[in-house]
Design a protein around this motif. Structure first.
Motif, PDB file in Angstrom:
ATOM      1  N   GLY A   1       0.804  -1.223   0.000  1.00 11.65           N
ATOM      2  CA  GLY A   1       0.000   0.000   0.000  1.00 11.65           C
ATOM      3  C   GLY A   1       0.831   1.264   0.000  1.00 11.65           C
ATOM      4  O   GLY A   1       0.309   2.369  -0.148  1.00 11.65           O
ATOM      5  N   ASP A   2       2.155   1.131   0.164  1.00 13.71           N
ATOM      6  CA  ASP A   2       3.045   2.292   0.271  1.00 13.71           C
ATOM      7  C   ASP A   2       4.034   2.275  -0.897  1.00 13.71           C
ATOM      8  O   ASP A   2       4.712   1.271  -1.120  1.00 13.71           O
ATOM      9  N   LEU A   3       4.105   3.371  -1.635  1.00 16.40           N
ATOM     10  CA  LEU A   3       4.958   3.430  -2.827  1.00 16.40           C
ATOM     11  C   LEU A   3       6.218   4.275  -2.638  1.00 16.40           C
ATOM     12  O   LEU A   3       6.923   4.568  -3.601  1.00 16.40           O
ATOM     13  N   HIS A   4       6.504   4.671  -1.407  1.00 15.84           N
ATOM     14  CA  HIS A   4       7.685   5.505  -1.149  1.00 15.84           C
ATOM     15  C   HIS A   4       8.949   4.645  -1.133  1.00 15.84           C
ATOM     16  O   HIS A   4       8.971   3.602  -0.498  1.00 15.84           O
ATOM     17  N   ASP A   5       9.979   5.118  -1.832  1.00 18.42           N
ATOM     18  CA  ASP A   5      11.174   4.264  -1.876  1.00 18.42           C
ATOM     19  C   ASP A   5      12.506   4.973  -1.639  1.00 18.42           C
ATOM     20  O   ASP A   5      13.542   4.314  -1.572  1.00 18.42           O
ATOM     21  N   ILE A   6      12.524   6.291  -1.485  1.00 12.52           N
ATOM     22  CA  ILE A   6      13.814   6.984  -1.330  1.00 12.52           C
ATOM     23  C   ILE A   6      14.546   6.521  -0.069  1.00 12.52           C
ATOM     24  O   ILE A   6      15.709   6.132  -0.117  1.00 12.52           O
ATOM     25  N   GLY A   7      13.843   6.522   1.060  1.00 10.09           N
ATOM     26  CA  GLY A   7      14.463   6.088   2.312  1.00 10.09           C
ATOM     27  C   GLY A   7      14.877   4.632   2.261  1.00 10.09           C
ATOM     28  O   GLY A   7      15.983   4.258   2.674  1.00 10.09           O
ATOM     29  N   LYS A   8      14.003   3.805   1.697  1.00  9.20           N
ATOM     30  CA  LYS A   8      14.281   2.368   1.589  1.00  9.20           C
ATOM     31  C   LYS A   8      15.511   2.126   0.719  1.00  9.20           C
ATOM     32  O   LYS A   8      16.384   1.322   1.057  1.00  9.20           O
ATOM     33  N   ASN A   9      15.599   2.838  -0.397  1.00  8.94           N
ATOM     34  CA  ASN A   9      16.747   2.689  -1.301  1.00  8.94           C
ATOM     35  C   ASN A   9      18.047   3.108  -0.626  1.00  8.94           C
ATOM     36  O   ASN A   9      19.097   2.483  -0.817  1.00  8.94           O
ATOM     37  N   LEU A  10      17.975   4.164   0.156  1.00  7.42           N
ATOM     38  CA  LEU A  10      19.156   4.660   0.854  1.00  7.42           C
ATOM     39  C   LEU A  10      19.632   3.643   1.888  1.00  7.42           C
ATOM     40  O   LEU A  10      20.831   3.334   1.979  1.00  7.42           O
ATOM     41  N   VAL A  11      18.696   3.095   2.645  1.00  7.47           N
ATOM     42  CA  VAL A  11      19.050   2.077   3.647  1.00  7.47           C
ATOM     43  C   VAL A  11      19.652   0.847   2.955  1.00  7.47           C
ATOM     44  O   VAL A  11      20.666   0.304   3.404  1.00  7.47           O
ATOM     45  N   ALA A  12      19.050   0.440   1.838  1.00 11.18           N
ATOM     46  CA  ALA A  12      19.566  -0.723   1.094  1.00 11.18           C
ATOM     47  C   ALA A  12      21.001  -0.473   0.633  1.00 11.18           C
ATOM     48  O   ALA A  12      21.865  -1.348   0.771  1.00 11.18           O
ATOM     49  N   SER A  13      21.265   0.724   0.117  1.00  9.24           N
ATOM     50  CA  SER A  13      22.617   1.057  -0.349  1.00  9.24           C
ATOM     51  C   SER A  13      23.614   1.081   0.804  1.00  9.24           C
ATOM     52  O   SER A  13      24.738   0.585   0.678  1.00  9.24           O
ATOM     53  N   MET A  14      23.201   1.653   1.923  1.00  7.84           N
ATOM     54  CA  MET A  14      24.092   1.722   3.092  1.00  7.84           C
ATOM     55  C   MET A  14      24.375   0.318   3.640  1.00  7.84           C
ATOM     56  O   MET A  14      25.491   0.033   4.079  1.00  7.84           O
ATOM     57  N   LEU A  15      23.376  -0.549   3.610  1.00  4.85           N
ATOM     58  CA  LEU A  15      23.576  -1.930   4.069  1.00  4.85           C
ATOM     59  C   LEU A  15      24.551  -2.667   3.153  1.00  4.85           C
ATOM     60  O   LEU A  15      25.426  -3.397   3.625  1.00  4.85           O
TER      61      LEU A  15
END
Length: 211
Positions: free
Chosen positions: A98-112
């Motif tokens: 239900g949520d289409l926001h991805d900037i924060g998620k992408n940043l966390v994925a890159s940092m991981l």
């Protein structure tokens, strides 16, 4: 030949072109790919995280550093796989259904990834079952869920309940984050941890794999 230590500075300053050049040169000179990762790339991303926490770096700096790191990592990944190098852990990450926001998620994925983790990015609008299926593929997986809306954050509770119902809860660690999320909410739904920023998410993931 470029000095491999220049890779640290290239990532810290977000110079993706330089990061690519140094990595290529190092690999051509038969530098151990796991050494490039552990001695230069992970420390550089750790320093990026520290600067973010001290308000010396902001989201744009985090994004360009992550981009430089990913450019280098793309060259290293096949070599690391061939050498049998092990990741620090496996994280399945996604923005909840239900949520289409991805900037924060992408940043966390890159940092991981920059922190040495194997990251499986499920994208956005991820249904609970997709998290469960991805977590089943490998024991010791961390599920990382993101939500930016109060109306979608309840999906996090649904995923955790599905893990419990499927008898998987004790085999999987769960971390959550996003604008409306708090430590109180994490405790309330039974998540193993919460972070309000990408740098903190890496530290949390390291803590969870050590448990």
């Amino acid at each position: 030949m470029s000095n491999p230590s220049e890779l640290y500075d290239a990532i810290l300053t977000g110079n993706a072109k330089k990061a690519e050049e140094v990595t290529k040169a190092a690999l051509e000179a038969n530098v151990d790919p796991s050494e490039l990762l552990s001695k230069y790339m992970i420390p550089a991303m750790d320093e990026v995280g520290k600067r973010f926490e001290c308000n010396e770096y902001f989201v744009p700096e985090l994004l360009i550093a992550a981009r430089a790191m990913k450019t280098a990592l793309q060259l290293l990944t096949p070599k690391l796989a061939a050498s049998g190098a092990k990741a620090k852990g496996r994280v399945v990450i996604g923005t909840v259904q239900g949520d289409l926001h991805d900037i924060g998620k992408n940043l966390v994925a890159s940092m991981l990834e920059g922190g040495g983790f194997e990251v499986v990015d499920l994208g956005v609008d991820v249904p609970p079952q997709k998290f469960i299926e991805a977590a089943k593929e490998k024991e010791g997986t961390i599920i990382a869920m993101s939500a930016l809306l109060t109306t979608t954050m309840t999906q996090m509770k649904t995923v955790i309940k599905s893990l419990v119902d499927g008898g998987l809860r004790d085999k999987v660690r769960v971390m959550i984050g996003g604008a409306p999320i708090t430590q109180q909410y994490a405790d309330e739904i039974g998540a193993d941890g919460y972070s309000d920023n990408a740098s903190g998410a890496v530290a949390l993931a390291r803590k969870l794999v050590a448990v």
